[in-house]
Design an enzyme around this catalytic site. Structure first.
Site, PDB file in Angstrom:
ATOM      1  N   GLU A   3      33.556  92.295 103.434  1.00 47.01           N
ATOM      2  CA  GLU A   3      34.806  91.627 103.116  1.00 47.01           C
ATOM      3  C   GLU A   3      34.616  90.111 103.105  1.00 47.01           C
ATOM      4  OE1 GLU A   3      38.120  93.465 104.904  1.00 47.01           O
ATOM      5  OE2 GLU A   3      39.155  91.587 105.297  1.00 47.01           O
ATOM      6  N   HIS A  44      36.798 101.535 102.767  1.00 52.60           N
ATOM      7  CA  HIS A  44      36.525 100.127 102.516  1.00 52.60           C
ATOM      8  C   HIS A  44      36.568  99.882 101.021  1.00 52.60           C
ATOM      9  CE1 HIS A  44      34.658  96.196 102.525  1.00 52.60           C
ATOM     10  NE2 HIS A  44      34.738  96.165 103.838  1.00 52.60           N
ATOM     11  N   PHE A 103      39.600  86.226 106.922  1.00 52.42           N
ATOM     12  CA  PHE A 103      39.388  87.641 106.636  1.00 52.42           C
ATOM     13  C   PHE A 103      40.741  88.248 106.273  1.00 52.42           C
ATOM     14  CE2 PHE A 103      35.861  90.732 107.867  1.00 52.42           C
ATOM     15  CZ  PHE A 103      34.871  89.953 107.323  1.00 52.42           C
ATOM     16  N   ARG A 129      42.795  96.141 103.960  1.00 54.95           N
ATOM     17  CA  ARG A 129      41.836  97.001 103.268  1.00 54.95           C
ATOM     18  C   ARG A 129      42.464  98.205 102.580  1.00 54.95           C
ATOM     19  NH1 ARG A 129      36.739  96.823 107.547  1.00 54.95           N
ATOM     20  NH2 ARG A 129      36.133  94.717 106.953  1.00 54.95           N
ATOM     21  N   ARG A 157      42.654  99.436 110.398  1.00 50.52           N
ATOM     22  CA  ARG A 157      41.931  98.400 111.136  1.00 50.52           C
ATOM     23  C   ARG A 157      41.741  97.159 110.276  1.00 50.52           C
ATOM     24  NH1 ARG A 157      36.803  96.518 111.277  1.00 50.52           N
ATOM     25  NH2 ARG A 157      35.871  98.228 110.104  1.00 50.52           N
ATOM     26  N   HIS A 192      34.752 104.341 105.521  1.00 50.92           N
ATOM     27  CA  HIS A 192      34.130 103.249 106.253  1.00 50.92           C
ATOM     28  C   HIS A 192      34.330 103.334 107.759  1.00 50.92           C
ATOM     29  CE1 HIS A 192      32.494  99.321 106.977  1.00 50.92           C
ATOM     30  NE2 HIS A 192      33.620  98.819 107.418  1.00 50.92           N
ATOM     31  N   LEU A 214      27.723  99.083 102.013  1.00 51.02           N
ATOM     32  CA  LEU A 214      28.863  98.190 102.173  1.00 51.02           C
ATOM     33  C   LEU A 214      28.591  96.783 101.645  1.00 51.02           C
ATOM     34  CD1 LEU A 214      31.633  97.601 103.622  1.00 51.02           C
ATOM     35  CD2 LEU A 214      30.264  96.905 105.571  1.00 51.02           C
ATOM     36  N   GLN A 261      39.695 104.701 107.367  1.00 53.79           N
ATOM     37  CA  GLN A 261      39.678 103.526 106.493  1.00 53.79           C
ATOM     38  C   GLN A 261      38.654 103.693 105.376  1.00 53.79           C
ATOM     39  OE1 GLN A 261      38.248  99.356 107.848  1.00 53.79           O
ATOM     40  NE2 GLN A 261      40.446  99.213 107.554  1.00 53.79           N
TER      41      GLN A 261
END
Lengths: 294, 612
Positions: free
Chosen positions: B248, B235, B113, B281, B381, B346, B245, B233
């Site tokens: 990721e 996204h 990730f 991100r 995050r 997000h 969404l 955040q």
């Protein structure tokens, strides 16, 4: 009250009188409704002259046990400007936010995972958020899920559905776990694949609402609960004896043997879970285990 | 009146985990939630759970990645607790039957990730949150924990000691959505807020309609500060038309981002020469918008995310859910064409100021999950760090509220000796209630704070009943939906990925207008039965309070850190800004102050340049 019984009547209150004078002056609430209707008419005029020009005609089921004029179920017409990609949920949200804030329905995630917004759209159980307006014939008729008590407008009482879900002991019951710190239980890819579809259920109750058997037998566990039992019974991480216990639950009088394989549940499932197949497979497992059947 | 030892507000991942932990610690525990638990927005989380489970990985690496990802604004004890407890909590989920994706040897799978030095994101397809939520709800059913579902919590019941640090929370007032009854819930030990994020403050968001920051606003008005609210955040991969969404995980599996010219811009324009699409991100979101702003966006709006080269088999095995989302919500077949994506609101890194045991400065008031700020995420995050936060800190809050000894917290809360007051920034309008008429208690006036402990709960219930009557008896005025839409638009226009001093000031003026209009709000639906109009009118008030703290935080923090970018200040300023922004509600006015970040825990985290 069930919408199934009410549905064939075209309620009289469906259309407001053409002439505003004829409606008389009533409560402030009705005054506001009147203003809204006039606003609505203006919206329509604007939209017709617009280049895009398209509006969506919604016929939405209305019922409220404590509001005059809504105690007898009726259908309200809403004309909502169409936008590319608009879903049934988008359309009823627009109608609520722009025309009538009392229009009531459950919704949350807008992406087909919370399972709140299963409605009866043009005669079929579907998630509002996942159903494109452009795929539907107009007027789009939106009703609460049949075979469940209506609380208000598109909101149905879900308690019975939850009771059935809870009746199959819907939780993992493996007591013996692998030794050692942070040691996980092993599960083969094949077994994970086998239960994968069954774990996708979002508890929307579309299947239960579509099922004729559930409509006639209130104690029938129903497709969602049986699928939940399947999800555990087929998971190799649970011991054989727990599996047998699970099979006993689903092969009871109001369990799997009630299913007449009409596939209505499978057809409406928004997550494409092969519900009927899962029910059939549990029947076969029960036979293999020599459990009695009804 | 209802009475329990521990009352958990909200039934997503953090709330359910907190309830299970409190129950296991012996407390009579109940969950009060405006949604049935399985409807909670945890279910929409796709990617996975970061946990150092495998050889070659360890908690120190996870903590290091988290601190770096946070742009050195996370508190080390929080990041370390997360990294240390995540493995055990993840395996606990497996022991509860969670259907994780599996390796050939039958062990749970992990994948790479963004921002991670090891592929430690444990996942269940691209629907990890759905499984996590359902597995935990199953455990709640198994234990017979009482759930009051479709009960909307309106306010906290707190006494009004002059110093919030001396206040105590005694329960909540809630409204049974189905019947319209307003009732008191007495909490003998504590109230845990697990109400999720405030994404509905923005109009293009991946968050559910229910994510209205209710817990944030209630804690804030009761006197607990909100921390680091400016850190939102965005996204990088949400679908343009709905904000849905796209995980990721797509990039984790090898998905590539292209601009309109077909260029792999993350590399070709040097946004992240090492990590490319898997940079953090905030980096990817800014890169995408820069492409669009410089004329290289598709339809001047978005970029393309392409996963076709991964092959049908791999996509179906690991990312099948993404195919459904792209098809249902954007009409695109991810197997034959690239998917359009753009940044969407997000996640809120900030939240209710708590320590690593979940406690706020108000005794008996806890928060966990996205509604809380421990702080694990600081300025940004990392993907895969939200779900472990829910289970790690949900559990800790539940245990602590039930009376388990977790040791003394290292993180401070509230206005204490170490804080520094904000003195420099001139505000464009007076924020807060600013002396507005508070007829019927409908303004954000700190209502719910009463004078004596005796009969506190009863008086709080009466206050909410009066508020409901006021809103419903009023026959005209403004409807909440109008105010909400205006607020959301201002936040997306002015407090988005790229922020300017002038824009934020505009947003604060609009927020002030919204507050003024809210004085005249009314509920049109006359019914007590399932009155969602009433509930949403309450929620909109919460959004106004929360949006104001986001904008205030964004205004005062004149540096660029993590997700917070400022046109006038495009550098991180460690000399002045290694500190958290805290905003507390004092007599109807926001009070802004700062607390230094803790960069020393078991390890020391020296701020470095954050490049990927």
């Amino acid at each position: 009250m069930s919408t199934q019984q009410e549905q064939p009547q075209e309620p009289e209150s469906q259309e407001a009188p053409e002439d505003p004078e004829m409606r008389g002056t009533e409560s402030p609430q009705q005054e506001r409704l009147k203003e809204k209707e006039q606003g609505l008419a203006q919206e329509e005029a604007v939209d017709e002259s617009d280049v895009e020009g398209e509006t969506v005609h919604l016929k939405v089921f209305r019922y409220d046990p404590e509001v005059e004029g809504k105690q007898e179920p009726r259908f309200d017409d809403f004309y909502v400007p169409f936008e590319k990609g608009m879903t049934v949920l988008d359309a009823v949200m627009y109608a609520r936010d722009e025309f009538d804030s009392s229009l009531t329905f459950r919704h949350s995630c807008r992406q087909a995972v919370c399972g709140s917004d299963a409605f009866f759209v043009n005669g079929r159980q579907q998630l509002g958020c996942k159903t494109q307006i452009s795929d539907l014939k107009q007027p789009v008729r939106i009703e609460p899920l049949p075979h469940q008590e209506v609380v208000k407008d598109l909101v149905v009482d879900m308690d019975h559905f939850y009771d059935q879900m809870h009746a199959v002991e819907p939780y993992f019951q493996q007591e013996e776990l692998p030794d050692g710190d942070l040691e996980e239980q092993r599960q083969s890819r094949e077994n994970r694949e086998k239960v994968k579809m069954s774990t996708r259920c979002i508890w929307c109750a579309a299947c239960m609402s579509s099922c004729n058997i559930a409509a006639g037998d209130n104690e029938y566990l129903g497709p969602a609960a049986i699928n939940k039992a399947y999800r555990f019974a087929m998971d190799e991480r649970e011991d054989e004896e727990i599996k047998e216990h699970r099979l006993r639950i689903v092969e009871q009088e109001h369990g799997v043997w009630r299913c007449q394989t009409q596939f209505s549940c499978t057809e409406v499932c928004p997550k494409d879970i092969p519900l009927t197949e899962h029910i059939q497979e549990l029947k076969r497992e029960a036979v293999k285990k020599n459990l009695k059947f009804w | 009146m209802y009475e329990h030892d521990v009352i958990v507000v909200g039934a997503g991942g953090a709330g359910l985990r907190a309830a299970i932990a409190a129950h296991e610690a012996g407390a009579d525990t109940a969950i009060v939630s405006k949604l049935h638990p399985v409807r909670s927005h945890t279910g929409a989380a796709e990617g996975g759970i970061n946990a150092a489970l495998r050889e070659g990985d360890d908690w120190e690496l996870h903590a290091y990645d988290t601190m770096k990802g946070s742009d050195y604004l996370a508190d080390a004890p929080a990041a370390e607790t997360l990294a240390q407890d995540a493995p055990e909590e993840t395996i606990q989920l497996e022991h509860w039957g969670m259907p994780f994706s599996r390796e050939d040897d039958g062990r749970v799978s992990q994948r790479p990730f963004g921002g991670l030095s090891f592929p430690r994101t444990t996942y269940a397809g691209a629907e990890t949150g759905h499984h996590l939520l359902h597995v935990m709800y199953e455990q709640v059913v198994k234990r017979g924990i009482q759930v009051y579902d479709e009960w909307y919590v309106m306010n906290l019941v707190t006494d009004d000691a002059a110093d919030p640090n001396d206040r105590e929370c005694h329960g909540v007032v809630a409204y049974d959505v189905q019947s319209g009854n307003v009732e008191g819930f007495k909490a003998n030990n504590g109230v845990i807020l697990a109400t999720g994020g405030p994404g509905q403050a923005f109009d293009h968001t991946t968050n559910a309609v229910s994510c209205t920051g209710d817990g944030h606003a209630m804690a804030y008005r009761a006197g607990a500060p909100l921390e680091d609210m400016e850190f939102i955040q965005f996204h990088p991969t949400s679908l343009p038309s709905t904000g849905v969404l796209i995980s990721e995980g797509v990039r984790g599996e090898g998905g590539i981002l292209y601009n309109a010219k077909g260029e792999r811009f993350m590399f070709e324009y040097g946004y992240a020469n090492n990590s490319g699409e898997l940079a953090s991100r905030d980096v990817v979101a800014r890169a995408e918008l820069t492409e669009v702003n410089e004329g290289r966006g598709v339809n001047d709006e978005y970029v393309h995310l392409d996963m076709r080269h991964l092959g049908e088999e791999r996509i179906l095995d690991r990312l099948e859910n993404i195919l459904h989302l792209a098809e249902d919500f954007e009409g695109v077949d991810g197997l034959v064409e690239p998917m359009p994506v753009k940044p969407g609101q997000h996640y809120a890194m900030g939240g209710i100021d708590v320590d690593e045991n979940g406690q706020t400065c108000i005794s008996g008031l806890y928060a966990a999950g996205e509604s809380a700020c421990v702080s694990v995420h600081g300025g940004n995050r990392l993907g895969g760090n939200a779900l472990p936060e829910l289970i790690v800190f949900g559990k800790r809050a539940g245990r602590h509220a039930a009376g388990d000894d977790l040791g003394t917290a290292e993180i401070e809360t509230g206005y204490g000796p170490d804080v520094e007051d904000e003195t420099e920034t001139e505000l464009p309008v007076q924020p807060g209630s600013a002396g507005l008429d508070t007829a019927g208690g409908v303004a954000a006036d700190g209502s719910g704070v009463a004078t004596e402990t005796d009969g506190l709960l009863e008086r709080a219930v009466e206050a909410e009943r009066a508020r409901v009557d006021h809103l419903m008896d009023k026959d005209d005025g403004v409807q909440h939906a109008q105010i909400r839409a205006k607020l959301q638009k201002a936040m997306t226009d002015y407090v988005n990925v790229f922020r300017t001093d002038e824009g934020i000031r505009k947003a604060l003026r609009v927020i002030r207008e919204c507050r003024e209009e809210y004085q005249n709000v009314y509920v049109d639906d006359p019914s007590r039965t399932f009155n969602t109009d009433l509930q949403q009118t309450y929620e909109t008030r919460n959004l106004i309070d929360v949006a104001e703290t986001i904008a205030l935080g964004a205004l005062v923090r004149n540096e660029f850190r993590g997700a917070h970018w400022r046109q006038e200040n495009q550098e991180r300023d460690d000399e002045n800004w290694l500190k958290h922004t805290l905003i507390s509600w004092e007599d109807g006015e926001p009070n802004i102050f700062y607390r230094p970040v803790i960069l020393e825990g078991e390890k020391t985290y020296e701020p470095k340049e954050r490049s990927y």
